[in-house]
Design an enzyme around this catalytic site. Structure first.
Site, PDB file in Angstrom:
ATOM      1  N   GLU A  13      -2.042   2.692  -5.707  1.00 45.07           N
ATOM      2  CA  GLU A  13      -1.020   1.815  -6.274  1.00 45.07           C
ATOM      3  C   GLU A  13      -1.723   0.506  -6.595  1.00 45.07           C
ATOM      4  OE1 GLU A  13       2.358   0.070  -3.960  1.00 45.07           O
ATOM      5  OE2 GLU A  13       2.498   2.121  -3.273  1.00 45.07           O
TER       6      GLU A  13
ATOM      7  N   ASP B 158       7.357  -9.476  -1.491  1.00 39.86           N
ATOM      8  CA  ASP B 158       6.099  -9.429  -0.756  1.00 39.86           C
ATOM      9  C   ASP B 158       6.008 -10.494   0.329  1.00 39.86           C
ATOM     10  OD1 ASP B 158       4.542  -7.247  -1.838  1.00 39.86           O
ATOM     11  OD2 ASP B 158       4.683  -8.331  -3.729  1.00 39.86           O
TER      12      ASP B 158
END
Lengths: 276, 417
Positions: free
Chosen positions: A56, A67
Site C-alpha cells: 500500500e 492518520d
C-alpha cells in the site's frame, strides 16, 4: 513464495494465494516520499523481499485526518521534500515491478483534483492494483467506482466497528479486492492491543457478503499479526514500519535493515496465525 | 440529494447536497455518529421543548434579540447610503458563535454525551463552546492551531478560565485547518462519549445545515427589525466569510428575496494576486476539504494551500458548501477584502461610531464601504440605498493586533499578547 506469486494485477490473487497456503497475507503501508521518493521505493522493495504480499503506497496529503502522529510526520516530510502525484505513479510502477500487487492509499481530494478517471487511467497504466480510500465512503464514490470499473482497478473501502449491518452490506458490495476493516475507533498508529472488536467486525463483514476482509490500525508486532491472521484474510501494518524509517541519525542502511527485520517477523507472524 | 431536489425555494434546501457541493467525505468510522447527529437534530429542531429551551437561553443568557444600529457617520464614507449593523458583537461571549454553540450543547445533553470538543481559529468559537460547557456541566477540549494560540493568547486564557482544556495543534500549518483535523481525530476515537461542536457551516453533513439552522436567527431578526424600523428590505446584506457561519446566518432569511443582494467578504490578506490570502471562493477551485465538497484553496496536486489573513477567524482555506453553491448559481456574490482595507474600516468604525469591531467583521464593513460608494457612483440615491451589515463580533480580542498595526503603543510599553 515466488511460485505462488499471482499473475493478476489485483489484490484478490495475492490474497487467494496466501489462503491456499493456509495463511493470511501481509500488507504493508509506506508513504511515497519518505525519506525521499527513491528511499520510499527502496523501502517498499525491501518489504516485498522480506515477505510482504501486498504493498500500500501512501499518497502524501496535506490534511491526513485519519492518520496518527507517525504517519503525519512522515507525509509532512514527504510534502516538504516536494513529493508530487507523478512521483507516486513512478513509485507504483517500480514497486509493482516486483510482482507484489501495489495499491495506492489516498485521501480523495488529490484524486478529484487530478481528475478521477484520469487518475484511474494513470494508475492502471503504471501497473497499480487499485485504491484504498480512507475518506471516501461508497455513498459518495460514484465517480471513482465508475472509473475503477472502467480501468479494472480494486476499490478498497473501509468498515469500522461502528458500521451498521446495512452499511457493511453496502461497503462489501461496493468493494473489489478486499474490504479494509478498521480494528478500532481511531486513527493509524501502533497500539498495545488490537481492538477486540476486530474479529467480530471481520465475521460481520463476511456475513454481509465480503469475500476477503483485511484488518488494519494498531497492528505492529508479530504476535499481533498472528492473532489477526487467525481470523482475517490479510494483516495491514503501517505506522510500525514507518517508525523504523524515522531515524534521528538518518542512517538509511540501518533503517532498511530494521524495516526488513520487522517485515520478516510480521511475515512469520501471519504464518503462525494458523490455517483458518 | 433528495432534500435539495424536493426544495421549491432556496430557503428550503437542507442538504446533504447544495447543488454539487456538500456531502460526507469522511472515514466510515464517523458515519454512525453523523447519522445519529442528523437524526437527533431533525427531531430536536421540531420539538417545542428543545426550541423553547433554546429561545429562553437566547433571551436570558445571550441577550437576544441583538439590536440593529444605524451608523450614519460611518456611512458618510460609503457614499452617504444608509448602513445598519446587526449587533452580534453585543451577544454574551462577544460574537455570533454563541447562537450555534448553545443549540449544539443542548443537543449534546439530549443525546446523553458528557464531553464536547471544538476547533477554534480566532478563539471566538472556542470561548463560546467553553462557555456552554461550563453552563451545561460538560467536559470540554478545544483544539487550536499553535500559531493562533499566539495570535489570540487572551482567548486561550479565557477558555482556560471557563474550565476548558486548550490543546495547541502543532501539525501542518498550525492554524484552523489543522485544529479541525485534530478535532476529527479525537472524535473518531471518542465518539461514544463525545460530541463535536463544529463552529461553522463547513464540514460533513449535517454540520452545514445544522449550523445554518442555528445561525439563521441573525437574518430572521434583522429582516423583521428592518421592516419594523424602515418598512423595507435592504438593497444588500453584507457579511464576512471564513467558513461562513455568520454570513449564512444573515443571508438565509433573504435567500428568496431576490431583490436583496447578498455579499460575502472574503479575507484577501496581502491581496489575491500576492498568493497570501484566504479568498476561497474568489480564488479557489472545487475540491474536498474537511468532509465536504466545496471550494478549496489548493495546488495542482490537490494539496491544501495555506491561507493568510490578519484575522485568525477568516484564515481558512475552505468555505461552507452552501456558500460555494450560492456563488455557483449567482445568488450571492463574494468579494475579496485585503488586510489593509479591513483595518482601515476597523479604524473608521472606532472613530466615527465608537464601536470596536472584530477584525473579521471589519472585512464586512470594508465591503460595505466599497459597495455603498460604488452604488452611489452608479447613480443610486444614497437616501434610498440601505445596506445591512453583520457585525459578527467585537474587537476586544483584537486590540493587541490593532495596536501593532496602527503603531499605537509607546515604545517602552509592555504588551503580553
Amino acid at each position: 513464495m515466488t511460485a505462488s506469486r499471482p499473475t493478476l494485477r489485483g489484490t484478490a490473487g495475492a490474497l487467494e494465494a496466501a489462503r491456499s497456503e493456509g495463511r493470511a497475507a501481509l500488507i504493508v503501508y509506506l508513504p511515497v516520499g519518505y525519506p525521499d521518493v527513491d528511499g520510499s521505493i527502496e523501502a517498499a522493495r525491501t518489504a516485498v523481499a522480506a515477505g510482504a504480499d501486498i504493498v500500500e503506497l501512501g499518497l502524501p496529503y496535506s490534511d491526513p485526518g485519519m492518520d496518527g502522529v507517525v504517519i503525519q510526520q512522515a507525509v509532512q516530510a514527504a510534502l516538504d521534500g516536494g513529493t508530487r502525484i507523478r512521483d507516486v505513479l513512478r513509485a507504483v510502477r517500480e514497486v509493482a515491478a516486483t510482482g507484489a500487487p501495489t495499491l495506492v492509499m489516498t485521501y480523495y481530494n488529490p484524486v478529484l483534483r487530478y481528475g478521477v478517471d484520469a487518475f484511474a487511467a494513470a494508475l492502471a497504466e503504471a501497473g497499480g492494483a487499485g485504491l484504498i480510500t480512507p475518506d471516501l465512503i461508497p455513498d459518495e464514490a460514484g465517480e471513482w467506482i465508475a472509473a475503477a470499473d472502467a480501468h479494472g482497478l480494486d476499490k478498497v473501502f473501509l468498515v469500522a466497528p461502528s458500521s451498521t449491518t446495512e452499511r457493511l452490506h453496502l461497503t462489501a458490495a461496493a468493494s473489489r479486492g478486499f474490504v479494509y476493516a478498521a480494528s478500532t475507533m481511531g486513527v493509524t498508529g501502533t497500539r498495545a492491543t488490537v481492538g477486540e472488536k476486530a474479529q467480530q467486525l471481520v465475521q460481520d463483514t463476511r456475513a454481509a457478503g465480503a469475500q476477503r476482509v483485511c484488518v488494519g490500525l494498531g497492528v505492529s508486532t508479530a504476535d499481533q499479526a498472528a492473532e489477526v491472521a487467525g481470523y482475517a484474510d490479510g494483516v495491514i501494518v503501517g505506522s510500525a514500519l514507518v517508525r523504523t524509517l524515522i531515524r534521528p541519525d538518518s542512517d538509511r542502511a540501518a533503517a532498511l535493515t530494521d524495516l526488513g527485520e520487522l517485515v520478516r517477523d510480521l511475515a512469520a507472524g501471519v504464518r503462525a496465525g494458523g490455517a483458518r | 440529494m433528495s432534500g435539495s431536489q424536493a426544495a421549491r425555494t432556496l430557503r428550503e434546501v437542507v442538504g446533504p447536497y447544495f447543488g454539487d457541493f456538500g456531502g460526507r467525505f469522511v472515514p466510515e468510522a464517523l458515519i454512525a455518529a453523523l447519522d445519529d447527529l442528523t437524526a437527533a437534530w431533525e427531531k430536536a429542531k421540531g420539538d417545542p421543548e428543545f426550541t423553547d429551551r433554546l429561545a429562553v437561553l437566547h433571551r436570558d443568557y445571550t441577550g437576544r434579540p441583538s439590536p440593529i444600529t444605524e451608523v450614519p457617520q460611518f456611512a458618510a464614507h460609503a457614499g452617504g447610503v444608509r448602513i445598519f449593523l446587526k449587533r452580534e458583537d453585543l451577544n454574551h461571549t462577544g460574537s455570533h458563535k454563541i447562537n450555534n454553540v448553545l443549540g449544539q450543547a443542548l443537543l449534546t445533553q439530549l443525546v446523553g454525551k458528557t464531553r464536547v470538543i471544538a476547533e477554534t481559529g480566532a478563539g471566538q468559537h472556542g470561548v463560546a463552546t467553553a462557555t456552554a460547557a461550563a453552563l451545561f456541566g460538560l467536559d470540554c477540549t478545544i483544539y487550536m492551531g499553535e500559531e493562533d494560540t499566539r495570535r489570540q493568547a487572551l482567548n486561550v486564557a479565557r477558555m482556560r478560565l471557563l474550565g476548558a482544556e486548550v490543546v495547541p495543534v502543532r501539525t501542518g500549518s498550525r492554524t484552523l485547518k489543522d485544529a479541525i483535523n485534530e478535532a476529527f481525530r479525537d472524535w473518531v476515537a471518542n465518539v461514544e462519549t463525545t460530541n463535536y461542536i463544529f463552529g461553522t457551516v463547513a464540514g460533513p453533513h449535517p454540520f452545514p445545515s445544522m449550523v445554518r439552522d442555528l445561525q439563521k436567527i441573525i437574518g430572521e431578526e434583522a429582516r423583521s427589525q428592518l421592516l419594523q424600523r424602515i418598512d423595507r428590505l435592504p438593497d444588500a446584506a453584507v457579511a464576512c466569510v471564513g467558513g461562513g457561519s455568520n454570513a449564512m446566518g444573515l443571508f438565509h432569511a433573504f435567500l428568496d428575496d431576490t431583490d436583496v443582494r447578498l455579499v460575502g467578504c472574503e479575507a484577501a490578506g496581502d491581496g489575491v494576486a500576492s498568493g497570501r490570502h484566504a479568498a476561497t471562493i474568489t480564488a479557489g477551485d472545487p475540491g474536498v476539504l474537511h468532509g465536504a465538497r466545496t471550494m478549496v484553496l489548493q495546488d495542482e496536486d490537490g494539496q491544501t494551500v495555506e491561507s493568510h489573513s490578519i484575522s485568525a477567524g477568516l484564515d481558512y482555506p475552505g468555505v461552507g458548501p452552501e456558500h460555494s453553491w450560492l456563488a455557483s448559481i449567482g445568488r450571492a456574490e463574494y468579494v475579496p477584502v485585503t488586510d489593509a482595507e479591513a483595518m482601515s474600516a476597523f479604524e473608521l468604525l472606532c472613530r466615527t461610531e465608537g464601536i470596536i469591531p472584530a477584525i473579521e467583521s471589519a472585512h464586512a464593513l470594508a465591503g460595505a464601504l466599497r459597495l455603498g460608494t460604488g452604488l452611489v457612483a452608479g447613480g443610486a440615491d444614497p437616501a434610498e440605498t440601505v445596506l445591512l451589515v453583520c457585525l459578527s463580533g467585537r474587537g476586544d480580542k483584537d486590540v493587541a493586533t490593532a495596536a501593532a498595526w496602527f503603531d499605537l503603543l509607546d515604545p517602552d510599553a509592555e504588551v503580553s499578547e
